[in-house]
Design an enzyme around this catalytic site. Structure first.
Site, PDB file in Angstrom:
ATOM      1  N   ASP A 149       0.820  -1.219   0.000  1.00  0.00           N
ATOM      2  CA  ASP A 149       0.000   0.000   0.000  1.00  0.00           C
ATOM      3  C   ASP A 149       0.852   1.266   0.000  1.00  0.00           C
ATOM      4  OD1 ASP A 149      -2.485   1.395   0.030  1.00  0.00           O
ATOM      5  OD2 ASP A 149      -2.033   1.958   2.084  1.00  0.00           O
ATOM      6  N   ASP A 302      -8.609   3.852   5.596  1.00  0.00           N
ATOM      7  CA  ASP A 302      -7.272   4.255   5.111  1.00  0.00           C
ATOM      8  C   ASP A 302      -6.734   5.347   6.052  1.00  0.00           C
ATOM      9  OD1 ASP A 302      -4.934   4.412   3.720  1.00  0.00           O
ATOM     10  OD2 ASP A 302      -5.783   5.318   1.924  1.00  0.00           O
TER      11      ASP A 302
HETATM   12  O1  DOR Z   1      -3.349   8.981   1.075  1.00  0.00           O
HETATM   13  C1  DOR Z   1      -2.657   8.012   1.308  1.00  0.00           C
HETATM   14  N1  DOR Z   1      -1.883   7.924   2.410  1.00  0.00           N
HETATM   15  N2  DOR Z   1      -2.662   6.998   0.434  1.00  0.00           N
HETATM   16  C2  DOR Z   1      -1.809   5.972   0.530  1.00  0.00           C
HETATM   17  O2  DOR Z   1      -1.872   5.094  -0.297  1.00  0.00           O
HETATM   18  C3  DOR Z   1      -0.786   5.924   1.604  1.00  0.00           C
HETATM   19  C4  DOR Z   1      -1.223   6.708   2.760  1.00  0.00           C
HETATM   20  C5  DOR Z   1      -0.132   6.973   3.765  1.00  0.00           C
HETATM   21  O3  DOR Z   1       0.600   6.054   4.110  1.00  0.00           O
HETATM   22  O4  DOR Z   1      -0.046   8.113   4.246  1.00  0.00           O
HETATM   23 ZN    ZN Z   2      -3.263   3.047  -0.702  1.00  0.00          ZN
HETATM   24 ZN    ZN Z   3      -3.446   3.110   2.846  1.00  0.00          ZN
END
Ligand code: DOR
Ligand code: ZN
Ligand code: ZN
Length: 422
Positions: A149, A302
């Site tokens: 990710d 997320d």
């Molecule tokens: O907005 C995001 N933040 N998208 C991601 O894929 C990683 C994540 C992060 O780790 O801050």
């Molecule tokens: Zn992501």
């Molecule tokens: Zn993520």
């Protein structure tokens, strides 16, 4: 140890029911009307009793980025949000691409002893997209899934090997779908508003191409795959048609993708910067339809906490991410249930039962014999979101000033009260 939750409105797999719930030795011992027991009682009159939320996509940042969040602050934020179980993405420092880091995360979580914290292992060493990580040993150390990710594994051959190898260990790949070359360092959705703001756009195709590739691999290998944080209307349609063909694909989205549109970027508020970016009304509408018809199986946060110094810079240089774990239930209830798009039972399905099923985790349902992972929530009570009051170290929410319904009163994990705001 016993605990009795009396007179609440329970959300069970069978639907809504007004009943009492008895907890014994960390498990749900009984659900029925008028239970009398000589033990501590939580009066849930007028409140809803839900399974604790299962958030299979969070960033708790430990080890390495404890200034942004650590397992303790992340867990405190989780239980405040009614979340009883999380899965942590591996983009830490060092990356969770080996058994030692996975074991460390489990050990820290056990010390903190608030919500259940499961590590996700990286697909490739250092999330570099080149060499497969130590998948077998990570499985033995208790990772519940694999993901790079933050980025896609750009080499399709490596991704194919990863899916086959992971599947051999009973692990699923959770795919952040972003064609790096096409995204080309963009900051926001590519469209009218990126032009108005003078910010470089990321086209939907950067996401859709990788969703299509993961589905093509999954279909040809007959191996299950999970698509992370779907943000495009076209991505929803690609997943819907794959599911109709019987492809073993599951998918998630996040509250910001069904609430926000890219009109907000013209404020240049860097708390709106997230990857994938928030898109347009057409995307919001299709994501909601995807949640309604089950194309999108679950809602995750997320949760991506960042320090203010990583956000209080010009838009192009700001870190991507939204701190979301404290507000996901209230935002989802307010924008999906209060608006009549989903019933509360359907919302609970998307936030509790489905995510648990996808990764084969316990919990997510109120039924006798299940772990007593429970949230007691007052959905009649509203509050105004104020990121500066978050218990998470990440104060980066684009929802400051939004009035939302749903105040968590108690969060229980294995029958123990881990959060109480009364
Ligand atoms: O907005 C995001 N933040 N998208 C991601 O894929 C990683 C994540 C992060 O780790 O801050
Ligand atoms: Zn992501
Ligand atoms: Zn993520």
């Amino acid at each position: 140890m016993k605990l009795l939750i009396k007179n609440g409105i329970l959300i069970t797999p069978q639907g809504e029911t007004k009943a009492d719930l008895l907890i014994k030795d960390g498990k749900i011992a009984a659900i029925s009307k008028n239970i009398e027991e000589d033990c501590k009682v939580i009066n849930a009159q007028g409140k809803h009793v839900l399974p604790g939320l299962v958030d299979i996509h969070v960033h708790f940042r430990e080890p390495g980025f404890e200034g942004k969040e650590d397992i303790e602050s992340g867990s405190k934020a989780a239980v405040k949000g009614g979340v009883t179980q999380v899965c942590c993405m591996p983009n830490t420092n060092p990356v969770c691409d080996n058994a030692v880091v996975a074991t460390y995360i489990r050990a820290r979580a056990a010390e903190v002893n608030l919500c259940k914290v499961n590590p996700i292992g990286a697909i490739t060493k250092g999330e570099q997209g080149e060499t497969l990580a130590d998948i077998g040993r990570m499985k033995s150390a208790g990772v519940v899934a694999l993901s790079d990710d933050g980025k896609s594994v750009m080499n399709s051959y490596v991704m194919r090997l990863a899916m086959e190898y992971a599947n051999g260990f009973g692990l699923k790949c959770l795919c952040h779908c972003e064609d790096k070359n096409l995204a080309d360092g963009g900051a926001v959705n590519e469209g009218f508003n990126s032009t108005v703001a003078g910010l470089k756009g990321i086209p939907r195709a950067a996401e859709d191409i990788m969703i299509s590739r993961e589905i093509a691999l999954s279909e040809s290998l007959d191996i299950p795959v999970h698509i992370c944080h779907v943000s495009t209307y076209s991505g929803v349609e690609i997943i819907r048609s794959a599911k109709a063909r019987g492809v073993k694909v599951t998918a998630e989205t996040c509250p910001h993708y069904f609430i926000l549109t890219d009109g907000i970027i013209t404020s240049y508020n860097t708390f709106t910067k997230v990857n994938p970016p928030v898109r347009e009304q057409r995307d919001v509408d299709e994501i909601i339809r995807g949640l309604q018809d089950g194309t999108l199986d679950c809602i995750v946060t997320d949760h991506a906490p960042h320090s203010l110094k990583d956000k209080q810079v010009e838009y192009n240089s700001a870190a991507f991410g939204i701190s979301g774990i404290e507000t996901s239930l209230a935002l989802s209830y307010t924008y999906l249930v209060k608006t009549g798009k989903l019933t509360l039972c359907e919302l609970v399905q998307r936030m509790c039962a489905r995510p648990a099923q996808i990764l084969n985790l316990t919990g997510g349902e109120l039924k006798e014999g299940a772990p007593a992972d429970i949230a007691v929530v007052d959905f009649d009570k509203s509050y105004v979101i104020d990121g500066s009051a978050f218990v998470s170290k990440g104060k980066n929410t684009p929802f400051n000033g939004y009035e939302v319904y749903g105040v968590v009163e108690y969060t229980l994990v294995d029958g123990e009260i881990k959060y109480c705001n009364k």
